[in-house]
Design a protein around this motif. Structure first.
Motif, short mmCIF file in Angstrom:
data_model
loop_
_atom_site.label_atom_id
_atom_site.label_comp_id
_atom_site.label_asym_id
_atom_site.label_seq_id
_atom_site.Cartn_x
_atom_site.Cartn_y
_atom_site.Cartn_z
N ILE A 1 41.39 45.92 38.92
CA ILE A 1 40.65 46.02 37.64
C ILE A 1 41.48 45.00 36.64
N ALA A 2 42.93 44.90 36.81
CA ALA A 2 43.55 44.15 35.89
C ALA A 2 43.32 42.69 36.57
N TYR A 3 43.22 42.65 37.71
CA TYR A 3 42.93 41.28 38.28
C TYR A 3 41.47 40.80 37.60
N LEU A 4 40.63 41.62 37.85
CA LEU A 4 39.29 41.13 37.40
C LEU A 4 39.28 40.45 35.90
N LYS A 5 40.05 41.53 35.35
CA LYS A 5 39.88 40.94 33.80
C LYS A 5 40.75 39.82 33.53
N TRP B 1 34.26 48.18 52.02
CA TRP B 1 35.56 47.82 51.84
C TRP B 1 36.31 49.32 52.10
N ASP B 2 37.47 49.17 52.82
CA ASP B 2 38.19 50.44 52.62
C ASP B 2 38.60 50.99 51.33
N SER B 3 38.83 50.07 50.26
CA SER B 3 38.85 50.71 48.97
C SER B 3 38.70 49.38 48.17
N LEU B 4 38.92 49.69 46.64
CA LEU B 4 38.71 48.74 45.87
C LEU B 4 39.76 47.45 45.84
N ALA B 5 40.99 48.00 46.66
CA ALA B 5 41.91 46.86 46.90
C ALA B 5 41.59 45.90 47.50
N ASP B 6 40.51 45.91 48.26
CA ASP B 6 39.86 44.84 49.27
C ASP B 6 39.34 43.67 48.36
N LEU B 7 38.75 44.26 47.22
CA LEU B 7 38.06 43.31 46.50
C LEU B 7 39.05 42.21 45.86
N LYS B 8 40.26 42.70 45.26
CA LYS B 8 41.40 41.61 44.92
C LYS B 8 41.78 40.65 45.83
N ARG B 9 41.95 41.25 47.21
CA ARG B 9 42.26 40.51 48.38
C ARG B 9 41.19 39.11 48.75
N ILE B 10 39.85 39.89 48.48
CA ILE B 10 38.85 38.68 48.69
C ILE B 10 38.63 37.48 47.79
N MET C 1 31.72 34.03 48.89
CA MET C 1 30.60 35.44 49.25
C MET C 1 30.49 35.99 47.71
N LEU C 2 31.36 36.04 46.97
CA LEU C 2 31.32 36.79 45.71
C LEU C 2 31.33 35.42 44.61
N GLU C 3 30.98 34.23 44.80
CA GLU C 3 30.90 33.06 44.20
C GLU C 3 30.13 33.10 42.79
#
Lengths: 263, 263
Positions: free
Chosen positions: A30-34, A250-259, A1-3
């Protein structure tokens, strides 16, 4: 989805923090994105603080960002005036952070309201009648009106608080003059600043935020994928009642990391 | 010209005084009107002071009036709520004078914004962001909006100052709710209060004031003769540019004494 997404344009108030506190999971995401090499721009309609003040706040919350990843309307407003009316004098209805950014951009602050070419309006959480009256006088003496943003509310510690739209409303209603330029989201000026900072085109970016109008509106106008987080002033019911449809909720930004971890 | 006129409805700000000072000739004219048995009502859109505070101010300037000759929007607003929503709770965006009048009228002041049925807006020369935000919260929690008046400016010591229209504009723009009731001139509610106080019909009264909209507008709407004084925010040029035509134009209230003496 976000590829295909490598640029993450992320709202701050209501998405990364709320009042004085970081929102749960924001720091980790944010740390994970980086850590996986994604590019980030934090895009906030806050115009009452300087980039440096915002950076200090995020670092203080344990959120590891660079100052140049932060794009506030205070900075973008100052740059707008430098590019469009370089020798103007400005009067601020707002706080020190905006004055700092104007001075960094080389914009002269007028010594008194009557001398101002522009009244620059932003949020002012220590507003007094005297300051409101000075802003009124600037406009009565010919100053044009520019606002960092026109949000109606922002999520504060004790619930939603009155935002810049209130300050604008006070000046417009008493002077019969209208605001000429609004810098903040969903204006394309903010999207352009984000793409410049990230160095990627719209189709490789996602706009993430808690506001249907400011964040999702900006993302759609600028051609980005959009994700709404429910940690700010909007709940699922409000989304259903709205005619703005985010691509993702998303419920929160935390969902982004899980995805991202599961992709 | 004034031979059938026995009731004098006189504006205060810009007509009798300006800021802290009486306007030259106002004291003499008022004393003269009383000496020849004319009836007077002072009709002011000020809603931020109580009748008692206003009386003290006039007496301090050497202007000899009775408290019951003074009709302020604070008093008339309080009476309006008593007559139309007696058991309501009110939240004030304004000053102590309005709170005094509401309490005199028996209107309960809400303990917190969220409990208010009505937000009552008036001029607030010591307004702070915190107070503006409390008013915003009252409306967000369902309070209806009533304003003592909707003047855009009032003549202060240092020139025109931002008036109640600014406070209304801030709340309307941030909440998307509109003010439901405006008590002040040119509303007929103020004219009715004046006729009741004076005990004479419109055709035997003259409305004297410095505002084309508030004073001359009220006089015309209510069927009174009208006289504009040029001691406030309007000059002859502004009168010529306007489509409101007062019956008489005087440099100041002092002209009235000269006219009556010469008749």
């Amino acid at each position: 989805m976000l590829e295909n997404i490598d640029g993450f344009v992320i709202d701050l108030d209501g998405t990364v923090y709320k009042g004085k506190d970081a929102i749960e999971g924001a720091m980790d995401t944010i740390a994970y994105l980086k850590s996986i090499g994604k590019r980030i721009a934090f895009l906030s309609n806050r115009g009452n603080i300087s980039r440096k003040m915002c950076h200090d706040k995020l670092i203080g919350m344990g959120i590891d960002v660079e100052e140049n990843e932060i794009l506030l309307t205070s900075t973008v407003t100052a740059n707008y005036l430098r590019e469009n009316d370089e020798n103007c004098q400005a009067w601020v209805l707002g706080e020190q952070g905006l004055r700092d950014e104007l001075e960094i951009a080389g914009i002269k602050l007028a010594d008194k309201p009557e001398l101002a070419d522009w009244l620059v309006i932003t949020l002012h959480e220590t507003l007094t009648y005297k300051e409101l009256n000075e802003a009124f006088r600037a406009v009565r003496h010919g100053a044009r009106i520019i606002a960092t943003n026109e949000d109606k509310t922002f999520p504060g510690d004790g619930g939603d608080c009155i935002d810049v739209a209130g300050m604008i409303g006070a000046i417009e209603a008493s002077t019969d003059q209208k605001v000429e330029v609004v810098i903040g989201k969903p204006s394309s000026l903010m999207a352009e600043a984000a793409f410049r900072a990230i160095g990627l085109p719209a189709e490789r970016c996602i706009m993430i935020g808690d506001s249907l109008v400011s964040d999702i509106g900006l993302g759609k106008n600028a051609g980005m994928m959009t994700a709404l987080v429910l940690t700010g002033s909007v709940n699922r019911e409000a989304v259903e009642a709205s005619n703005v449809t985010p691509d993702l909720i998303w419920d929160s930004l935390a969902d982004l990391k899980r995805i991202l971890e599961s992709e």
